[in-house]
Design an enzyme around this catalytic site. Structure first.
Site: not given
Length: 244
Positions: A65, A190
């Protein structure tokens, strides 16, 4: 359980210094009955070794992430004598981070895995420690990301699911995208998806080695060094802290 709420480009996380169960992750991330977040980050520090764990809001583990890694970098640097440049051990291996007003994190080489198709969507597949399917569109604002992202991301051709990016090329220096994240749904940003999209666009000659990437939560910069390693630069901010 004490926590800190952080976000990178409005991609928000609950940050913990202690282990957490799947049930606790789901409860904490619930936006109506919990703290509310796209996922949970855990940070373990021993000496100069920093270790990061990440789980999506549905409790499923995620390999990488990018926005979360920036938050972990700021959180660890602010609490431990680590200096401004150090390594964070992630589920996909060690990654360098540099902490300043903005945070720069290493996401490693991007694997470009060819093309696929799901329904009307032509997809370029990429691996940034986690899987991505990139679709180029005229205007991401016109895409029904929740519906089409879920349809692509949960298609049987992706047994473990995939993140899905809907990307437009504004100029050789700028991409714009919206993203559907597996285990979460549409999110404002993201980090790994921004890197995947930049890598695919770069491979097509649409952008250069450095490109700004706009998402609904803001703008970050993706750059590729001489070894084709991807770096992501953007903010990581505190929201509040508390105890549950």
């Amino acid at each position: 359980m004490r926590f800190v709420k952080m976000h990178g480009l409005s991609n928000d996380f609950i940050v913990l210094d202690e282990p957490v169960t799947t049930t606790e992750i789901i409860r904490l991330c619930d936006r109506r009955r919990g703290v509310g977040a796209d996922g949970v980050l855990t940070v373990e520090v021993e000496g100069d070794a920093v270790r990061m764990g990440y789980w999506n809001a549905d409790g499923s583990p995620a390999e990488m992430c990018g926005n979360g890694l920036r938050c972990v970098a700021r959180y660890a640097r602010d609490r431990y004598p680590l200096g401004d440049r150090f390594v964070v051990v992630t589920p996909v291996g060690p990654r360098w981070v540099v902490v300043s007003d903005l945070i720069t994190v290493e996401l490693g080489p991007v694997g470009l895995l060819g093309e696929s198709r799901v329904g009307e969507w032509q997809l370029s597949l990429a691996e940034v420690g986690n899987p991505h399917a990139v679709a180029f569109v005229d205007d991401p604002a016109l895409v029904d990301v929740e519906t089409d992202g879920r349809r692509v991301g949960t298609d049987s051709s992706f047994p473990d699911g995939t993140n899905v990016e809907f990307v437009s090329v504004a100029s050789p220096e700028r991409l714009d995208l919206r993203v559907w994240e597996r285990g979460v749904g549409e999110t404002p940003a993201c980090g790994s998806g921004m890197v995947a999209s930049a890598a695919v666009a770069r491979s097509r000659g649409l952008v250069g080695d450095t490109v700004a990437v706009g998402v609904t939560g803001g703008v970050a910069t993706v750059s590729f060094d001489a070894d084709d390693v991807a770096w992501l630069t953007g903010p990581a901010e505190y929201v509040f802290s508390g105890e549950v």
